[in-house]
Design a protein around this motif. Structure first.
Motif: not given
Length: 107
Positions: A81-85, A96-99
């Motif tokens: 939900r918040d992180f992508r590699i 990392a997703k903003d916020g």
């Protein structure tokens, strides 16, 4: 994911229109009053402000990118939900997703 870029754009630069000098400057133990210099700069700053307003309203310069050398690939190896590699032919990307609360941990 495979990506091909067809067009690039050059954004006009942001140029500051003011320069704020301190009232006094100390160099080698001598205090120099910079207020006369600041007053002289005011007329120059007005001219610069007019120029920067003209530059800032210009549209980005769009340039077509010819050929196949602008193809790239990107493989996402982890996603939540918040992180992508992701990794690709031009490097490794950790996003990392903003916020996201993950960003609070980094700062």
């Amino acid at each position: 994911m495979q990506v091909q870029f067809k067009e690039g754009a050059f954004q006009p630069p942001e140029v500051p229109s003011t320069l704020n000098l301190p009232e006094k400057l100390e160099i080698f133990g001598q205090k120099i009053d910079l207020q006369p210099v600041q007053q002289s700069l005011n007329t120059i700053q007005e001219a610069v402000a007019n120029i920067t307003r003209g530059i800032s309203i210009q549209s980005p310069l769009k340039v077509p990118i010819p050929g196949n050398r602008v193809k790239s690939w990107l493989l996402t190896t982890y996603l939540d939900r918040d992180f992508r590699i992701s990794r690709g032919d031009c490097g490794l990307f950790v996003l990392a997703k903003d916020g996201s609360s993950l960003l609070d941990q980094l700062l």
